[in-house]
Design a protein around this motif. Sequence first.
Motif, PDB file in Angstrom:
ATOM      1  N   SER A 192       0.842  -0.945   0.190  1.00  0.00           N
ATOM      2  CA  SER A 192       0.120  -0.163  -0.065  1.00  0.00           C
ATOM      3  C   SER A 192       0.614   1.382   0.349  1.00  0.00           C
ATOM      4  CB  SER A 192      -0.607  -0.246   1.379  1.00  0.00           C
ATOM      5  OG  SER A 192       0.138   0.107   2.248  1.00  0.00           O
ATOM      6  N   PRO A 193       0.076   2.536  -0.033  1.00  0.00           N
ATOM      7  CA  PRO A 193       1.184   3.201  -0.424  1.00  0.00           C
ATOM      8  C   PRO A 193       2.029   3.807   1.445  1.00  0.00           C
ATOM      9  CG  PRO A 193      -0.874   4.679  -1.393  1.00  0.00           C
ATOM     10  CD  PRO A 193      -0.851   2.531  -0.339  1.00  0.00           C
ATOM     11  N   ASN A 194       1.584   3.606   2.103  1.00  0.00           N
ATOM     12  CA  ASN A 194       2.318   3.000   3.487  1.00  0.00           C
ATOM     13  C   ASN A 194       3.364   2.550   3.831  1.00  0.00           C
ATOM     14  OD1 ASN A 194       1.061   5.858   3.756  1.00  0.00           O
ATOM     15  ND2 ASN A 194      -1.115   5.320   4.212  1.00  0.00           N
ATOM     16  N   THR A 195       3.527   1.403   2.751  1.00  0.00           N
ATOM     17  CA  THR A 195       4.188   0.029   3.461  1.00  0.00           C
ATOM     18  C   THR A 195       5.324   0.703   3.067  1.00  0.00           C
ATOM     19  OG1 THR A 195       2.349  -1.168   2.751  1.00  0.00           O
ATOM     20  CG2 THR A 195       4.822  -1.909   2.764  1.00  0.00           C
ATOM     21  N   PRO A 196       6.227   0.652   4.001  1.00  0.00           N
ATOM     22  CA  PRO A 196       7.827   0.280   4.489  1.00  0.00           C
ATOM     23  C   PRO A 196       8.221  -0.957   3.066  1.00  0.00           C
ATOM     24  CG  PRO A 196       7.160  -0.374   6.429  1.00  0.00           C
ATOM     25  CD  PRO A 196       5.835  -0.239   5.546  1.00  0.00           C
ATOM     26  N   VAL A 197       9.598  -0.103   2.374  1.00  0.00           N
ATOM     27  CA  VAL A 197       9.667  -1.204   1.058  1.00  0.00           C
ATOM     28  C   VAL A 197      11.248  -1.054   1.477  1.00  0.00           C
ATOM     29  CG1 VAL A 197       9.552  -1.463  -1.641  1.00  0.00           C
ATOM     30  CG2 VAL A 197       7.803  -0.923  -0.610  1.00  0.00           C
ATOM     31  N   VAL A 198      11.986  -2.046   1.165  1.00  0.00           N
ATOM     32  CA  VAL A 198      13.286  -3.088   1.020  1.00  0.00           C
ATOM     33  C   VAL A 198      13.099  -3.792   0.141  1.00  0.00           C
ATOM     34  CG1 VAL A 198      15.292  -3.639   2.768  1.00  0.00           C
ATOM     35  CG2 VAL A 198      13.433  -2.951   3.980  1.00  0.00           C
ATOM     36  N   ILE A 199      14.042  -3.550  -1.317  1.00  0.00           N
ATOM     37  CA  ILE A 199      14.837  -3.479  -2.016  1.00  0.00           C
ATOM     38  C   ILE A 199      16.060  -3.873  -2.543  1.00  0.00           C
ATOM     39  CG2 ILE A 199      14.555  -3.206  -4.463  1.00  0.00           C
ATOM     40  CD1 ILE A 199      13.117  -0.213  -4.169  1.00  0.00           C
ATOM     41  N   TYR A 200      16.426  -5.114  -3.101  1.00  0.00           N
ATOM     42  CA  TYR A 200      17.408  -5.275  -2.874  1.00  0.00           C
ATOM     43  C   TYR A 200      17.876  -6.585  -4.372  1.00  0.00           C
ATOM     44  CZ  TYR A 200      15.996 -10.771  -2.042  1.00  0.00           C
ATOM     45  OH  TYR A 200      15.090 -11.710  -2.204  1.00  0.00           O
ATOM     46  N   ASP A 201      19.103  -6.728  -4.201  1.00  0.00           N
ATOM     47  CA  ASP A 201      19.087  -7.967  -6.003  1.00  0.00           C
ATOM     48  C   ASP A 201      20.483  -8.606  -5.063  1.00  0.00           C
ATOM     49  OD1 ASP A 201      22.342  -6.859  -6.734  1.00  0.00           O
ATOM     50  OD2 ASP A 201      21.412  -4.651  -6.964  1.00  0.00           O
ATOM     51  N   ALA A 202      20.750  -9.331  -6.148  1.00  0.00           N
ATOM     52  CA  ALA A 202      21.764 -11.126  -5.770  1.00  0.00           C
ATOM     53  C   ALA A 202      23.413 -10.012  -6.123  1.00  0.00           C
ATOM     54  CB  ALA A 202      21.523 -12.251  -7.162  1.00  0.00           C
ATOM     55  N   HIS A 203      23.664  -8.811  -6.874  1.00  0.00           N
ATOM     56  CA  HIS A 203      24.926  -9.072  -6.721  1.00  0.00           C
ATOM     57  C   HIS A 203      25.544  -8.289  -5.505  1.00  0.00           C
ATOM     58  CE1 HIS A 203      24.396  -8.293 -10.883  1.00  0.00           C
ATOM     59  NE2 HIS A 203      23.341  -8.911 -11.049  1.00  0.00           N
ATOM     60  N   GLY A 204      24.914  -7.383  -4.724  1.00  0.00           N
ATOM     61  CA  GLY A 204      25.118  -6.596  -3.782  1.00  0.00           C
ATOM     62  C   GLY A 204      24.444  -4.894  -3.936  1.00  0.00           C
ATOM     63  N   VAL A 205      24.709  -5.001  -4.769  1.00  0.00           N
ATOM     64  CA  VAL A 205      24.004  -3.045  -5.369  1.00  0.00           C
ATOM     65  C   VAL A 205      24.139  -3.364  -6.791  1.00  0.00           C
ATOM     66  CG1 VAL A 205      24.088  -0.478  -5.385  1.00  0.00           C
ATOM     67  CG2 VAL A 205      24.636  -1.623  -3.333  1.00  0.00           C
ATOM     68  N   PHE A 206      23.449  -3.284  -7.450  1.00  0.00           N
ATOM     69  CA  PHE A 206      23.579  -3.051  -9.097  1.00  0.00           C
ATOM     70  C   PHE A 206      22.262  -2.518  -9.491  1.00  0.00           C
ATOM     71  CE2 PHE A 206      23.708  -5.131 -13.496  1.00  0.00           C
ATOM     72  CZ  PHE A 206      24.280  -4.412 -14.093  1.00  0.00           C
ATOM     73  N   SER A 207      21.192  -3.490  -9.700  1.00  0.00           N
ATOM     74  CA  SER A 207      19.887  -3.125 -10.739  1.00  0.00           C
ATOM     75  C   SER A 207      19.030  -2.955  -9.189  1.00  0.00           C
ATOM     76  CB  SER A 207      19.516  -4.251 -10.846  1.00  0.00           C
ATOM     77  OG  SER A 207      19.047  -5.762  -9.725  1.00  0.00           O
ATOM     78  N   SER A 208      19.333  -3.106  -7.837  1.00  0.00           N
ATOM     79  CA  SER A 208      18.336  -2.692  -6.848  1.00  0.00           C
ATOM     80  C   SER A 208      18.158  -1.231  -6.763  1.00  0.00           C
ATOM     81  CB  SER A 208      18.470  -2.751  -5.493  1.00  0.00           C
ATOM     82  OG  SER A 208      20.130  -2.233  -5.202  1.00  0.00           O
ATOM     83  N   PRO A 209      18.703  -0.272  -6.891  1.00  0.00           N
ATOM     84  CA  PRO A 209      19.399   1.175  -7.338  1.00  0.00           C
ATOM     85  C   PRO A 209      17.680   1.964  -8.247  1.00  0.00           C
ATOM     86  CG  PRO A 209      21.364   0.568  -7.072  1.00  0.00           C
ATOM     87  CD  PRO A 209      20.977  -0.684  -6.902  1.00  0.00           C
ATOM     88  N   ARG A 210      17.368   0.923  -9.121  1.00  0.00           N
ATOM     89  CA  ARG A 210      16.516   1.376 -10.200  1.00  0.00           C
ATOM     90  C   ARG A 210      15.415   0.960 -10.001  1.00  0.00           C
ATOM     91  NH1 ARG A 210      15.258   3.906 -15.496  1.00  0.00           N
ATOM     92  NH2 ARG A 210      13.809   3.130 -15.451  1.00  0.00           N
ATOM     93  N   GLY A 211      15.289  -0.121  -8.874  1.00  0.00           N
ATOM     94  CA  GLY A 211      14.470  -0.593  -8.208  1.00  0.00           C
ATOM     95  C   GLY A 211      13.484   0.552  -7.265  1.00  0.00           C
ATOM     96  N   LEU A 212      14.717   1.315  -6.827  1.00  0.00           N
ATOM     97  CA  LEU A 212      14.609   2.138  -5.434  1.00  0.00           C
ATOM     98  C   LEU A 212      13.895   3.695  -6.471  1.00  0.00           C
ATOM     99  CD1 LEU A 212      13.902   3.068  -2.235  1.00  0.00           C
ATOM    100  CD2 LEU A 212      16.945   3.898  -3.107  1.00  0.00           C
TER     101      LEU A 212
END
Length: 326
Positions: A109-129
């Motif tokens: 929902s609009p108020n749900t905290p979201v944590v995004i990750y990827d299998a590299h460490g940091v690579f594609s997760s910033p695009r999700g954020l």
Amino acid sequence: MSFARQFASKVTSGQTILRRYSSNAATKYLVTPQEANELVQHQGAVLLDATWFMPNSPRDPVKEFAEKRLPQARFFNLDKVATPSDKGLMHMMPTGRVFADACEKYGISPNTPVVIYDAHGVFSSPRGLFTFRSFNHENSSILDGGLPRWEAEGLPVETSEPTTPTAVDYPTPELNAKAITSYEQMLSKFTGKDSAEELILDARPKNRFLGIDPEPRPGLRSGHMPGAVSLTFALFLQKNTVNGKEFTTFLPPDKLRQALIDAVGEERAQLIIDGKLPVTTTCGSGMTAAILWLGLRQLGVKDISLYDESWMGYGARESSPVVTSD
């Protein structure tokens, strides 16, 4: 003290943890595995796997997610939660409705905290954020170090069949008008305009920027846009090895600042940080440009846009001016 013991001691003071995150979870860009776990346990945060691999990679993010993931994580497919392109461009910024539909399916929902990750460490997760923040879902972060850091610090992973979350409502959000730069806007940045007014940062490897190495996408010419400056995304990251697991994390702010200075010079770096020099980030297809976006955000920079189609769209147009010198 082991991570498990540290976490167990913190759980006994649940009210302290709640107070800690209720004040800053919406503005914190990076979280550690411990912090992500606390957000899940005490605020119902949703974990999203946004793993993406380059088109020439043999790895399959969907298959890997099915085999192993953070507990109760959902797969945020950056190529599917996107606007279809008649030019074959992938993971372009979705419309508000496409983004909302995905959130509803993931139980966000609009108020749900979201944590995004990827299998590299940091690579594609910033695009999700970048996607979440561009639709003003501020209560979102990335797991700095991703899945391998989570495992290295002794937290459990899930290997059984992924669970299906309960759908919720998510009203159609509006895209931040300054988040995305179009092709026409990119051209205006270096056509009949003083280049000192804006800055283009290119996240691709330096040899692709210079036109020495070919692009990974067949038939696409290499080089860079007039006036662009090379700041390879890897220069904002550091490599780590913990308990046999290798992963990348963001540099601390002082080293991020130095990497920016090394790329653009101290005067321009300070203008960027002070909000006096707008920045547009670009890369091969709009993926690693988000690493530069997030690194600059951590330095307090607000005036940043991302050229969504990046070089895949720009270089494919024969009329686009291309430079191959430094």
